[in-house]
Enzyme design. Structure first.
Site, PDB file in Angstrom:
ATOM      1  N   ASP A 247       2.084   1.696  -0.562  1.00  0.00           N
ATOM      2  CA  ASP A 247       0.887   1.924   0.246  1.00  0.00           C
ATOM      3  C   ASP A 247       0.697   0.880   1.353  1.00  0.00           C
ATOM      4  OD1 ASP A 247       0.485   3.857  -1.633  1.00  0.00           O
ATOM      5  OD2 ASP A 247      -1.580   3.297  -2.094  1.00  0.00           O
ATOM      6  N   ASP A 248      -0.109   1.266   2.308  1.00  0.00           N
ATOM      7  CA  ASP A 248      -0.693   0.385   3.340  1.00  0.00           C
ATOM      8  C   ASP A 248       0.247  -0.015   4.479  1.00  0.00           C
ATOM      9  OD1 ASP A 248      -2.725   0.568   1.531  1.00  0.00           O
ATOM     10  OD2 ASP A 248      -2.878  -1.576   1.091  1.00  0.00           O
ATOM     11  N   HIS A 298      -2.708   7.774   4.359  1.00  0.00           N
ATOM     12  CA  HIS A 298      -3.538   6.813   3.615  1.00  0.00           C
ATOM     13  C   HIS A 298      -4.704   6.343   4.504  1.00  0.00           C
ATOM     14  CE1 HIS A 298      -4.322   4.242   0.218  1.00  0.00           C
ATOM     15  NE2 HIS A 298      -3.982   3.112   0.800  1.00  0.00           N
ATOM     16  N   HIS A 302      -8.047   2.313   6.422  1.00  0.00           N
ATOM     17  CA  HIS A 302      -8.231   1.939   5.026  1.00  0.00           C
ATOM     18  C   HIS A 302      -9.683   1.689   4.595  1.00  0.00           C
ATOM     19  CE1 HIS A 302      -6.902   0.075   1.182  1.00  0.00           C
ATOM     20  NE2 HIS A 302      -5.804   0.779   1.406  1.00  0.00           N
ATOM     21  N   HIS A 389       2.819  -1.992  -2.853  1.00  0.00           N
ATOM     22  CA  HIS A 389       2.400  -2.092  -1.453  1.00  0.00           C
ATOM     23  C   HIS A 389       3.532  -2.677  -0.615  1.00  0.00           C
ATOM     24  CE1 HIS A 389      -1.321  -1.755  -3.732  1.00  0.00           C
ATOM     25  NE2 HIS A 389      -1.845  -1.226  -2.633  1.00  0.00           N
TER      26      HIS A 389
HETATM   27 NI    NI Z   1      -4.268   1.116   0.096  1.00  0.00          NI
END
Ligand code: NI
Length: 422
Positions: A247-248, A298, A302, A389
């Site tokens: 993620d991210d 995503h 955020h 991540h």
């Molecule tokens: Ni995230």
């Protein structure tokens, strides 16, 4: 008066004749021009696996020795000989010495309309243009960053940077009359081939209602309603499978290190990217996609979606979808809300499936490769979705030992959509 009237009338007639004549000349020159264009615009490529001679028109005197694996553009096929173009030379080659050139499928990923050039030179003549999302056959890549591609309109060179590897789905022909294969996803185009009922195909989503399919050397577009998802191939019973998710990102160095480690274990993963990071590192997103990983949305920057208005939440999702689509030529296939925070109203904002996780490595909190490995060891089982991540260096550094452990345990690494395919 009478005289000048007649004169005028005659003038008009002459003018009309001149117009008709010029139109004819234009038509003729256009015909001639199209004809000469066609000679340089072969739509068939072959190779010379063992090398051979390029002969002059007399088919006796040798013009040039051609090295093994030379790429030949077929200009005219005769019974024993073909007129071919090799680089800048035109001559004759024996049909028996040639074989069909191997090609792989790639997808155009470019917001502009990439130009197809006659040679691998930026100043070369423009043959045609192609467009974002188009599937093309690729025959070779040159040292100077070009790829030789074939579309339904031309064979020529585009910049290799405009190409990405498309993601495939295993499907089966499911119609008693088989599936008709066309060069263009349009019912008005003629049928090139037919794949029989129950043929296994590798399918790539194309324009609405169509798939690009490949099966036993046959390739082209088939109607979606002649195919069904091959569940047998997608759910190998007995094999333990898990989905690694990152993620991210994308991050210019951490993500690239993760891609290298994934490639080492032949592991496929899913990357839930933020729009903000995609804007900063579009090339990294292209690399993730080109390596065959799944791309998830995503949000843009955020936020906790349950803390903002539905209108802003929708904007977060749609702007990120648009960025992903602009960058790789395909939209995200899954969505993950930041912090796993969502409700029914948020879920109704998109058609994308919401995917959370079952194993939280807490890599963002401890930044400790060893703790990531311990979390994986403790919690992973068949069907797990592991959360990591790709913005933390410690996660990239620890990934090798995680994959080493999991592959020794007999796990296969698949995308979340593959894991959830029934
Ligand atoms: Ni995230």
């Amino acid at each position: 008066m009478l005289y000048s009237d007649k004169h005028l009338e005659l003038g008009v007639i002459i003018m009309k004749k001149v117009i008709v004549l010029s139109a004819l000349i234009v038509t003729f020159s256009l015909l001639f021009f199209t004809h000469t264009e066609a000679i340089n615009n072969s739509l068939v490529i072959k190779t010379l696996p063992n090398g051979g001679n390029l002969y002059a028109e007399d088919q006796t005197s040798v013009l040039e020795k051609l090295p093994a694996n030379s790429i030949l553009f077929i200009l005219e096929e005769q019974s024993f000989w073909s007129k071919v173009q090799v680089n800048e030379s035109i001559g004759f080659v024996k049909n028996a010495a040639m074989s069909s050139a191997l090609s792989s499928l790639m997808k155009i990923s470019s917001s502009s309309h990439p130009i197809i050039r006659q040679t691998n030179d930026k100043n070369a003549k423009h043959l045609a243009t192609t467009h974002n999302g188009a599937y093309v056959r690729v025959y070779l890549q040159t040292q100077n960053g070009f790829s030789l591609i074939q579309t339904d309109q031309a064979i020529g060179y585009v910049y290799s940077s405009t190409l990405v590897k498309p993601v495939s789905i295993n499907m089966t022909v499911a119609h008693k009359n088989g599936a008709a294969i066309r060069n263009v996803p349009d019912m008005n185009y003629s049928i090139q081939n037919t794949l029989s009922n129950n043929s296994a195909v590798t399918a790539y989503p194309a324009v609405d209602g169509w798939f690009y399919v490949e099966s036993k050397g046959i390739y082209g577009y088939a109607l979606a309603n002649k195919l069904k998802k091959d569940t047998k191939q997608n759910t190998n019973s007995g094999v333990k499978r898990i989905a690694l998710t990152f993620d991210d990102g994308p991050h210019p160095t951490v993500t690239r290190q993760i891609l290298k480690t994934l490639a080492k274990y032949d592991a496929k993963a899913t990357f839930f990217v933020t729009g903000r990071r995609v804007e900063l590192s579009p090339t990294v997103l292209k690399e993730i996609y080109a390596a065959g990983h799944e791309i998830g949305n995503h949000t843009f920057n955020h936020p906790k979606l349950t803390n903002i208005s539905l209108k802003s939440a929708k904007e977060q999702i749609t702007s990120t979808n648009a960025l992903i689509s602009k960058t790789i030529g395909q939209e995200a296939t899954v969505f993950r809300p930041p912090y796993g925070a969502y409700n029914k109203n948020i879920q109704a904002l998109t058609d994308l499936p919401f995917v959370l996780w079952t194993v939280d490595t807490l890599d963002w909190q401890h930044h400790d490769p060893n703790k990531t490995l311990q979390a994986v060891k403790k919690q992973t089982k068949n069907g797990s979705i592991i959360l990591m991540h790709d913005i933390h260096q410690s996660t990239a550094n620890g990934l090798d030992s995680v994959l080493h452990y999991l592959s020794n345990e007999g796990y296969e690494f698949v995308t979340v959509s593959e894991l959830q395919a029934k």
